[in-house]
Write an enzyme that holds these catalytic residues in place. Structure first.
Site, PDB file in Angstrom:
ATOM      1  N   HIS A  19      30.597 -40.490 -88.235  1.00 24.07           N
ATOM      2  CA  HIS A  19      31.123 -39.311 -88.916  1.00 24.07           C
ATOM      3  C   HIS A  19      32.651 -39.373 -88.843  1.00 24.07           C
ATOM      4  CE1 HIS A  19      32.334 -35.138 -89.540  1.00 24.07           C
ATOM      5  NE2 HIS A  19      31.161 -34.943 -90.115  1.00 24.07           N
ATOM      6  N   ASP A  21      35.093 -37.276 -88.426  1.00 23.52           N
ATOM      7  CA  ASP A  21      35.733 -36.573 -87.318  1.00 23.52           C
ATOM      8  C   ASP A  21      35.447 -37.261 -85.987  1.00 23.52           C
ATOM      9  OD1 ASP A  21      36.701 -34.639 -89.075  1.00 23.52           O
ATOM     10  OD2 ASP A  21      34.922 -33.377 -88.839  1.00 23.52           O
ATOM     11  N   LYS A  22      34.222 -37.741 -85.803  1.00 21.09           N
ATOM     12  CA  LYS A  22      33.871 -38.411 -84.547  1.00 21.09           C
ATOM     13  C   LYS A  22      34.566 -39.750 -84.418  1.00 21.09           C
ATOM     14  CE  LYS A  22      32.185 -35.830 -82.006  1.00 21.09           C
ATOM     15  NZ  LYS A  22      33.016 -35.661 -80.845  1.00 21.09           N
ATOM     16  N   GLU A  60      51.771 -37.034 -78.754  1.00 21.76           N
ATOM     17  CA  GLU A  60      52.727 -37.239 -77.675  1.00 21.76           C
ATOM     18  C   GLU A  60      52.102 -38.077 -76.567  1.00 21.76           C
ATOM     19  OE1 GLU A  60      52.827 -34.102 -80.108  1.00 21.76           O
ATOM     20  OE2 GLU A  60      51.805 -33.634 -78.234  1.00 21.76           O
ATOM     21  N   LYS A 172      24.216 -37.085 -89.700  1.00 18.64           N
ATOM     22  CA  LYS A 172      24.142 -35.780 -89.039  1.00 18.64           C
ATOM     23  C   LYS A 172      22.676 -35.460 -88.763  1.00 18.64           C
ATOM     24  CE  LYS A 172      28.078 -33.301 -91.161  1.00 18.64           C
ATOM     25  NZ  LYS A 172      28.436 -32.061 -91.896  1.00 18.64           N
ATOM     26  N   PHE A 236      22.880 -40.442-100.153  1.00 23.13           N
ATOM     27  CA  PHE A 236      24.016 -40.379 -99.236  1.00 23.13           C
ATOM     28  C   PHE A 236      24.471 -41.818 -99.015  1.00 23.13           C
ATOM     29  CE2 PHE A 236      25.399 -38.889 -94.681  1.00 23.13           C
ATOM     30  CZ  PHE A 236      26.722 -39.196 -94.996  1.00 23.13           C
ATOM     31  N   ASP A 244      34.873 -38.277 -96.760  1.00 20.48           N
ATOM     32  CA  ASP A 244      35.430 -37.009 -96.285  1.00 20.48           C
ATOM     33  C   ASP A 244      36.472 -37.336 -95.224  1.00 20.48           C
ATOM     34  OD1 ASP A 244      35.860 -34.350 -95.808  1.00 20.48           O
ATOM     35  OD2 ASP A 244      34.034 -34.035 -94.648  1.00 20.48           O
ATOM     36  N   ARG A 250      37.655 -31.646 -84.569  1.00 21.73           N
ATOM     37  CA  ARG A 250      36.997 -30.718 -85.495  1.00 21.73           C
ATOM     38  C   ARG A 250      35.524 -30.515 -85.184  1.00 21.73           C
ATOM     39  NH1 ARG A 250      39.012 -31.511 -91.689  1.00 21.73           N
ATOM     40  NH2 ARG A 250      37.711 -33.380 -91.509  1.00 21.73           N
ATOM     41  N   LYS A 251      35.031 -31.136 -84.122  1.00 19.88           N
ATOM     42  CA  LYS A 251      33.613 -30.993 -83.790  1.00 19.88           C
ATOM     43  C   LYS A 251      33.447 -30.411 -82.386  1.00 19.88           C
ATOM     44  CE  LYS A 251      31.690 -32.193 -87.601  1.00 19.88           C
ATOM     45  NZ  LYS A 251      32.844 -31.658 -88.359  1.00 19.88           N
ATOM     46  N   LYS A 275      45.563 -31.301 -69.364  1.00 18.06           N
ATOM     47  CA  LYS A 275      45.276 -30.269 -70.368  1.00 18.06           C
ATOM     48  C   LYS A 275      44.000 -29.539 -69.973  1.00 18.06           C
ATOM     49  CE  LYS A 275      48.291 -32.798 -72.825  1.00 18.06           C
ATOM     50  NZ  LYS A 275      49.098 -33.866 -72.192  1.00 18.06           N
ATOM     51  N   ASP A 277      42.350 -27.406 -71.511  1.00 24.90           N
ATOM     52  CA  ASP A 277      41.346 -27.358 -72.576  1.00 24.90           C
ATOM     53  C   ASP A 277      40.191 -28.283 -72.249  1.00 24.90           C
ATOM     54  OD1 ASP A 277      42.483 -25.527 -74.279  1.00 24.90           O
ATOM     55  OD2 ASP A 277      43.524 -27.005 -75.503  1.00 24.90           O
TER      56      ASP A 277
END
Length: 391
Positions: A19, A21-22, A60, A172, A236, A244, A250-251, A275, A277
């Site tokens: 994918h 994003d991945k 960075e 997916k 597909f 895309d 984003r995931k 971080k 996060d």
């Protein structure tokens, strides 16, 4: 009493390594692995973007020796490993254009977090993070996201082994689970969308459904009423960054609990463990999983909040959703005390060994979910007995 309704349906999705994003997540974390190998104290915030025949790194990076890291080679190696090797498809490891716009970490950020010792190291950013666990599955994870990851991971394995020769890297899976009194009882629907070579759709649907049923057969949740939808649009073939654009981070729901738990909004990949996060979300999962495994609650969600440059959390909140054997306030106070779990960022990094991964790598976290896999140190159940003794 719990807050469960008698019956409800919950759905989660997972996406494959191919994918877009991945793919970006994995490049970012592969760069992070290289930086930490050069300098365990490196500061890394590496973002990746991808589109048709294009990969861009930006962000960075600071540390000793990191200027010698060949980020372009890392990106090409990752894309090759994933399986994008056909220029005619619009994205291939040996043809994409590569751009880099990486610079050193802002000194305004560095002065708040680089204080020389674990105890006083400040948080790398402000924000809130969540950790979650449930005893509904052996992995202490929600069933919909675990089953979605299982499907994606198994189809990736089948593709790499050539057992379904027409599969391509992008895919997916989405699983809708029927719950009764908080427990998964059956699968309502299973959706698999998988990039393929030009192959008759009837063949694709037959092969993928047959494999999907086999992958999920041991759950006991697949029934005659379970609906399987395979490549619902009918084709597909254009996938990955050619189909895309992709971006790191984003995931975030795929990476965590599939929407079953709140999310603070911060992504993981490409970020060094200073971080919060990333590191505090891992640690909150660690605490929540041990709490549930200790039998203190059937479900546990932990929220922790930080201010940039400040070591101690500003707040910590525990929710048991009506399933706890002790009060949420008592557990929150216990966790904030640092008696068993120390949520100061430097202490998290030291306890989990996040600067020097041993037996795992950050790039391994990008596919299959960051939680629910025992290879990672935040999945250890080594504080169950101490929690039982304390409560």
């Amino acid at each position: 009493m719990t807050d469960y309704v008698n019956s409800h349906i919950f759905s989660s999705e997972a996406v494959s390594e191919g994918h877009p994003d991945k793919l970006c997540d994995k490049i970012s974390d592969a760069v992070l692995d290289a930086c930490l190998a050069a300098d365990p104290d490196a500061r890394v915030a590496c973002e990746t973007a991808a589109a048709t025949d294009l990969v861009v790194n930006l962000g960075e990076i600071s540390g000793s020796g990191v200027e010698n890291i060949d980020t372009e080679k890392i990106a090409r190696d990752v894309v090759k490993e994933i399986g994008y090797d056909r220029p005619k498809e619009g994205f291939s490891w040996n043809t994409f254009k590569y751009l880099s716009h990486i610079h050193s970490q802002s000194p305004d950020i560095a002065m708040g977090i680089s204080r020389g010792d674990d105890v006083s190291q400040g948080a790398g950013d402000q924000g809130m993070m969540f950790g979650y666990a449930t005893n509904a599955t052996p992995e202490y994870m929600p069933a919909p996201i675990m089953l979605s990851h299982r499907l994606v991971s198994e189809f990736s394995r089948l593709r790499h082994k050539g057992e379904i020769p027409y599969l391509r890297p992008d895919s997916k899976a989405q699983v809708s689970v029927v719950f009764m009194d908080g427990r998964p009882v059956r699968l309502k629907s299973v959706v698999v969308s998988h990039q393929t070579e030009p192959v008759d759709i009837a063949v694709v649907r037959r092969d993928i459904e047959e494999r999907a049923r086999d992958i999920l057969s041991d759950t006991g949740l697949v029934g005659n009423e379970t609906r399987f939808l395979i490549n619902p649009t009918g084709r597909f073939e254009i996938g990955g960054p050619a189909g895309d654009a992709g971006l790191t981070g984003r995931k975030i729901i795929v990476d965590t609990y599939g929407g079953s738990c709140s999310h603070g909004g911060g992504a993981f990949s490409g970020k060094d463990p200073s971080k919060v996060d990333r590191s505090a979300a891992y640690y909150a999962r660690y605490a929540a999983k041990n709490i549930v495994a200790a039998g203190i609650a059937e479900r546990c969600r932990i929220q922790v909040a930080y201010a940039i440059g400040i070591a101690r959390p500003l707040s910590l909140s525990v929710s048991f959703f009506g399933t706890g054997t002790v009060s949420e306030e008592r557990m929150s106070d216990f966790l904030l005390s640092g008696e068993l779990f120390d949520f100061r960022p430097g202490c998290i990094v030291a306890e989990l060994g996040l600067k020097k991964p041993s037996g795992w790598s950050y790039s391994e976290t990008t596919n299959g979910g960051h939680f629910g896999r025992d290879v990672f140190p935040w999945e250890r159940l080594d504080k169950v007995d101490a929690l039982r003794n304390a409560f």
